[in-house]
Design an enzyme around this catalytic site. Structure first.
Site, PDB file in Angstrom:
ATOM      1  N   CYS A   2       0.851  -1.181   0.000  1.00  0.00           N
ATOM      2  CA  CYS A   2       0.000   0.000   0.000  1.00  0.00           C
ATOM      3  C   CYS A   2       0.894   1.241   0.000  1.00  0.00           C
ATOM      4  O   CYS A   2       1.911   1.277   0.686  1.00  0.00           O
ATOM      5  CB  CYS A   2      -0.948   0.107   1.188  1.00  0.00           C
ATOM      6  SG  CYS A   2      -2.120  -1.240   1.286  1.00  0.00           S
ATOM      7  N   ARG A  27       4.001  -0.669  -4.733  1.00  0.00           N
ATOM      8  CA  ARG A  27       3.645  -1.079  -3.372  1.00  0.00           C
ATOM      9  C   ARG A  27       2.299  -1.785  -3.309  1.00  0.00           C
ATOM     10  O   ARG A  27       1.901  -2.296  -2.249  1.00  0.00           O
ATOM     11  CB  ARG A  27       3.613   0.140  -2.444  1.00  0.00           C
ATOM     12  CG  ARG A  27       4.924   0.868  -2.349  1.00  0.00           C
ATOM     13  CD  ARG A  27       4.816   2.036  -1.401  1.00  0.00           C
ATOM     14  NE  ARG A  27       4.610   1.586  -0.037  1.00  0.00           N
ATOM     15  CZ  ARG A  27       5.587   1.240   0.797  1.00  0.00           C
ATOM     16  NH1 ARG A  27       6.838   1.324   0.401  1.00  0.00           N
ATOM     17  NH2 ARG A  27       5.307   0.832   2.001  1.00  0.00           N
ATOM     18  N   TRP A  74      -2.800  -2.654  -1.647  1.00  0.00           N
ATOM     19  CA  TRP A  74      -2.562  -4.093  -1.746  1.00  0.00           C
ATOM     20  C   TRP A  74      -3.525  -4.707  -0.735  1.00  0.00           C
ATOM     21  O   TRP A  74      -3.382  -4.502   0.471  1.00  0.00           O
ATOM     22  CB  TRP A  74      -1.110  -4.431  -1.402  1.00  0.00           C
ATOM     23  CG  TRP A  74      -0.776  -5.861  -1.655  1.00  0.00           C
ATOM     24  CD1 TRP A  74      -0.367  -6.425  -2.832  1.00  0.00           C
ATOM     25  CD2 TRP A  74      -0.827  -6.938  -0.696  1.00  0.00           C
ATOM     26  NE1 TRP A  74      -0.166  -7.775  -2.669  1.00  0.00           N
ATOM     27  CE2 TRP A  74      -0.437  -8.111  -1.382  1.00  0.00           C
ATOM     28  CE3 TRP A  74      -1.170  -7.028   0.652  1.00  0.00           C
ATOM     29  CZ2 TRP A  74      -0.375  -9.358  -0.755  1.00  0.00           C
ATOM     30  CZ3 TRP A  74      -1.110  -8.268   1.274  1.00  0.00           C
ATOM     31  CH2 TRP A  74      -0.713  -9.418   0.576  1.00  0.00           C
ATOM     32  N   ASN A 100      -1.894   2.277   5.569  1.00  0.00           N
ATOM     33  CA  ASN A 100      -1.025   1.188   5.139  1.00  0.00           C
ATOM     34  C   ASN A 100      -0.716   0.380   6.405  1.00  0.00           C
ATOM     35  O   ASN A 100      -0.266   0.951   7.394  1.00  0.00           O
ATOM     36  CB  ASN A 100       0.235   1.802   4.532  1.00  0.00           C
ATOM     37  CG  ASN A 100       1.391   0.836   4.329  1.00  0.00           C
ATOM     38  OD1 ASN A 100       2.521   1.249   4.253  1.00  0.00           O
ATOM     39  ND2 ASN A 100       1.117  -0.429   4.232  1.00  0.00           N
ATOM     40  N   GLY A 101      -1.003  -0.926   6.389  1.00  0.00           N
ATOM     41  CA  GLY A 101      -0.759  -1.751   7.572  1.00  0.00           C
ATOM     42  C   GLY A 101      -1.967  -2.622   7.847  1.00  0.00           C
ATOM     43  O   GLY A 101      -2.833  -2.799   6.992  1.00  0.00           O
ATOM     44  N   GLU A 489      16.303 -18.873  -6.894  1.00  0.00           N
ATOM     45  CA  GLU A 489      15.998 -17.518  -7.358  1.00  0.00           C
ATOM     46  C   GLU A 489      15.451 -17.554  -8.785  1.00  0.00           C
ATOM     47  O   GLU A 489      14.502 -16.828  -9.104  1.00  0.00           O
ATOM     48  CB  GLU A 489      17.265 -16.650  -7.249  1.00  0.00           C
ATOM     49  CG  GLU A 489      17.145 -15.231  -7.750  1.00  0.00           C
ATOM     50  CD  GLU A 489      16.093 -14.385  -7.031  1.00  0.00           C
ATOM     51  OE1 GLU A 489      15.555 -14.793  -5.995  1.00  0.00           O
ATOM     52  OE2 GLU A 489      15.808 -13.286  -7.563  1.00  0.00           O
ATOM     53  N   LYS A 493      11.765 -16.138  -9.798  1.00  0.00           N
ATOM     54  CA  LYS A 493      11.513 -15.143 -10.860  1.00  0.00           C
ATOM     55  C   LYS A 493      10.473 -15.691 -11.833  1.00  0.00           C
ATOM     56  O   LYS A 493       9.566 -14.981 -12.251  1.00  0.00           O
ATOM     57  CB  LYS A 493      12.792 -14.813 -11.651  1.00  0.00           C
ATOM     58  CG  LYS A 493      13.875 -14.045 -10.954  1.00  0.00           C
ATOM     59  CD  LYS A 493      13.537 -12.616 -10.616  1.00  0.00           C
ATOM     60  CE  LYS A 493      12.866 -12.542  -9.297  1.00  0.00           C
ATOM     61  NZ  LYS A 493      13.524 -12.059  -8.148  1.00  0.00           N
ATOM     62  N   GLU A 496       6.980 -15.717 -10.191  1.00  0.00           N
ATOM     63  CA  GLU A 496       6.479 -14.362  -9.901  1.00  0.00           C
ATOM     64  C   GLU A 496       5.913 -13.673 -11.122  1.00  0.00           C
ATOM     65  O   GLU A 496       4.852 -13.070 -11.060  1.00  0.00           O
ATOM     66  CB  GLU A 496       7.641 -13.472  -9.402  1.00  0.00           C
ATOM     67  CG  GLU A 496       7.991 -13.589  -7.973  1.00  0.00           C
ATOM     68  CD  GLU A 496       9.114 -12.619  -7.603  1.00  0.00           C
ATOM     69  OE1 GLU A 496       8.946 -11.911  -6.612  1.00  0.00           O
ATOM     70  OE2 GLU A 496      10.151 -12.579  -8.301  1.00  0.00           O
ATOM     71  N   HIS A 512      15.444 -37.955  -5.841  1.00  0.00           N
ATOM     72  CA  HIS A 512      14.681 -38.191  -4.609  1.00  0.00           C
ATOM     73  C   HIS A 512      13.282 -37.610  -4.695  1.00  0.00           C
ATOM     74  O   HIS A 512      12.739 -37.134  -3.695  1.00  0.00           O
ATOM     75  CB  HIS A 512      15.448 -37.618  -3.407  1.00  0.00           C
ATOM     76  CG  HIS A 512      16.794 -38.230  -3.237  1.00  0.00           C
ATOM     77  ND1 HIS A 512      16.973 -39.542  -2.862  1.00  0.00           N
ATOM     78  CD2 HIS A 512      18.036 -37.731  -3.454  1.00  0.00           C
ATOM     79  CE1 HIS A 512      18.271 -39.810  -2.824  1.00  0.00           C
ATOM     80  NE2 HIS A 512      18.932 -38.720  -3.189  1.00  0.00           N
ATOM     81  N   LYS A 611       5.960  -4.962  -3.912  1.00  0.00           N
ATOM     82  CA  LYS A 611       7.409  -4.972  -3.742  1.00  0.00           C
ATOM     83  C   LYS A 611       7.826  -4.845  -2.287  1.00  0.00           C
ATOM     84  O   LYS A 611       8.802  -5.452  -1.858  1.00  0.00           O
ATOM     85  CB  LYS A 611       8.034  -3.845  -4.553  1.00  0.00           C
ATOM     86  CG  LYS A 611       9.528  -3.978  -4.619  1.00  0.00           C
ATOM     87  CD  LYS A 611      10.108  -3.276  -5.785  1.00  0.00           C
ATOM     88  CE  LYS A 611      11.586  -3.538  -5.873  1.00  0.00           C
ATOM     89  NZ  LYS A 611      11.889  -4.939  -6.243  1.00  0.00           N
TER      90      LYS A 611
END
Ligand code: G6P
Length: 616
Positions: A2, A27, A74, A100-101, A489, A493, A496, A512, A611
């Site tokens: 947010c 955000r 968000w 925001n929160g 990573e 990516k 995402e 395995h 982000k």
């Protein structure tokens, strides 16, 4: 998570707020809204979806006013609808608030207010807070309007459990905006006859570079000519004006189609920036003055804890290999959200690093505070100057990667790993590396940016490979040793931004379980540099091919034998094995980028993500 922007001055607020929101859209982008206070009273315009939807609605409604607050959301409580978008008015409709929160006790507060006749129009936790502030404001007998609003905010926040960055204004108080923070970032932008409130300096940097970073429990009042910061107790808070280092242009994407691609291409320079002034050829070591620790103190350290989330966690995993291999100091890596609730044994010789691009990730911040409560010295490896972790840590190292706007982290990963390599050099030299070893490491580090340029020149080839596999059902990423975190990573990516399910594994673990997934529409990406386990990786590649699984290989220039096995080979320049993660991740960043583009995905704003994750 947010974004908040507030403006008060002489200019029309709507353009400034919309531009600020665009810069904070990373955000959150589930919905957006503005509230303006003008001669004809309060105007609220809010829309589900991207800022462009809001811009259209603002163009239609043409709200007027030289002060306003705004928000990009968000979603936490309630889906992305117009009703759930901020700003939220209070019961009387004269007070508006953006937040925001998370208000953890919102349900009980909502029940209490509903019992007193309050009607709620959204499913958000935030609306409860605006009603609460509005109630205290209406009940107050304080004569000074601004103080009345500050008091109302304080009284409401005293009843709230959770985290917040908020901005509030009241139709009867033209000329005053009140903000407060606990756990969610908030800054004041200082202009000439105008002031700003924002979650991040990126929102204001095209208007002013002079900012005040607020601390937890600060309450701020801005008018066009003044700002005042108090603590919750009403005493003046400590205020320091800081100068923002980057310009508004640094946060634009220029000629690149996406921020992510721009940021991938910035890596030769971001690596140079991470190393600038930190390599001493005279002393054959790294110079990290921000650690605030002498060689003698560093020599006492017998255990290092690295904590972070997401990409920063993967960088920390590479760090474990680096520090243990090069400096021989036992190191453990912790997912910050787990660390904060663990009871990790520590002693005076334990050193903790928290890794965070934003410096605001709530779990990473909490991991740092938990470490500090245990008496551990906690240092930050952070990108955002002035962020909460940067301010609260006992020291640390800025990675100096510049603003990273694409939600998927790229340049900050390579910069974080570079800083961890410098740390390994510094600790290694204290313990057992010779000056000759140190100088060799410096030469190799300084050669990295040009090697990255060589990799970037293969973008067309990587694009062709990405397009060939863009409609795969899933993807497996394999790597060993320091390249196992690179496999994680690469998979992150891919998930995402392309929404292809992907997972990363140590190559030898294939047998395995993971091998059960191998089939023609499940490509495996092998990171197989020319190192001690190259032949082992080749055997694993053979095992996948024997089961008709396509293979994409990332290997070292010269290891052409892999072309016998697969057409899709990407070469990276030779370097010592401890530096291979920095080079090997770059083809994987490009692979996920071009895959996402081929699938028509919104690369810079992947669905459901944000982000900066400032809620638990
Ligand atoms: C979010 C972002 C990731 C990032 C992670 C940690 O999940 O989408 O790209 O790696 O947060 O963020 P930090 O700012 O602490 O590095």
């Amino acid at each position: 998570m947010c974004g908040i922007v507030g403006y008060i001055g002489n200019r029309q607020a709507s353009t400034i707020l919309l531009d600020g929101l665009r810069r904070l859209e990373y955000r959150g982008y589930d919905s957006a809204g503005v509230a303006l206070c003008g001669a004809s009273g309060l105007h609220i315009v809010k829309k589900a979806g991207r800022i462009d939807n809001l811009r259209q609605a603002v163009d239609d409604a043409k709200p007027e006013g030289t002060m306003g607050i705004s928000h990009t959301r968000w979603a936490t409580h309630g889906p992305a609808t117009d009703e759930n978008a901020h700003p939220h008015p209070d019961q009387g409709g004269k007070l508006v608030l953006v937040h925001n929160g998370v208000i953890e006790n919102y349900q009980s507060l909502r029940d209490q207010l509903a019992a007193k006749g309050h009607t709620f129009h959204s499913q958000t936790d935030t609306e409860v807070l605006s009603h609460l502030v509005g109630t205290y404001f209406d009940e107050s007998t304080e004569k000074d309007g601004a103080q009345r609003l500050v008091n109302a905010v304080k009284s409401a926040l005293a009843r709230v459990k959770g985290t917040y960055g908020i901005a509030v204004m009241h139709a009867d108080l033209p000329g005053v905006i009140v903000g407060a923070r606990l756990g969610s970032p908030l800054i004041i932008g200082l202009g000439k006859n105008e002031h700003f409130l924002a979650s991040d300096v990126a929102a204001v940097v095209n208007h002013t570079r002079d900012v005040v970073y607020l601390n937890d429990y600060d309450i701020v009042t801005i008018t066009k000519d003044s700002y005042d910061v108090q603590s919750h107790q009403g005493t003046p808070a400590e205020v320091k004006v800081s100068r923002v280092e980057f310009s508004a242009d640094d946060a634009e994407k220029g000629d690149f189609p996406h921020y992510m691609l721009k940021e991938i291409y910035e890596q030769p320079q971001s690596l140079r920036n991470a190393m600038r002034g930190r390599l001493s050829r005279d002393e054959c070591t790294a110079v990290l003055g921000g650690l605030n620790m002498s060689p003698r103190e560093l020599a006492q350290i017998d255990r290092i804890i690295l904590a972070g989330c997401g990409t920063a966690y993967h960088a920390a995993m590479v760090g474990e290999y680096l520090i243990e291999t090069l400096a021989r100091v036992p190191t453990e890596v912790e997912i910050a959200s787990e660390f904060r609730y663990r009871n990790v044994p520590a002693n005076k010789n334990t050193l903790q690093f928290v890794m965070s691009q934003s410096g605001e990730t709530i779990d990473t911040l909490a991991a740092m505070r938990e470490g500090q409560r245990k008496g551990i010295r906690c240092l930050g490896i952070v990108n955002t100057v002035g962020s909460t972790i940067a301010r609260e840590s006992d020291g640390g190292v800025y990675i100096h990667a510049g603003p990273e706007i694409g939600v998927a982290a790229t340049k900050t990963f390579t910069s974080q790993v570079t800083i961890l390599t410098l740390l390994s050099l510094l600790l290694g030299r204290i313990h057992h590396l010779s000056s000759v070893d140190g100088l060799e490491m410096i030469d190799q580090l300084e050669a990295l940016p040009d090697k990255i340029v060589t990799i970037l020149k293969q973008a067309d080839k990587i694009k062709t490979i990405a397009e060939k596999h863009a409609h795969a059902e899933g993807m497996l990423f394999m790597g060993r040793q320091a390249n196992y975190p690179v496999a994680l990573e690469g998979a992150l990516k891919m998930k995402e931004i392309s929404y292809i399910y992907a997972s990363g594994h140590p190559s030898a673990e294939l047998k395995h379980g993971v091998i059960a997934l191998v089939k023609p529409d499940m490509p495996s990406v092998f990171i197989a540099p020319d190192d001690a386990v190259f032949d082992k990786n080749v055997s694993n590649i053979e095992e996948v091919l024997a089961r008709k699984g396509p293979v994409i290989a990332v290997t070292t220039e010269g290891r052409t034998e892999l072309e016998r096995l697969t057409q899709d080979v990407i070469y990276v320049p030779d370097c010592p094995s401890y530096l291979t993660p920095i080079l090997n991740v770059i083809p994987l960043q490009l692979l996920s980028y071009y895959t996402a583009v081929a699938r028509g995905c919104d690369v810079d704003k992947p669905r459901n993500l944000a982000k900066s994750v400032t809620v638990e």
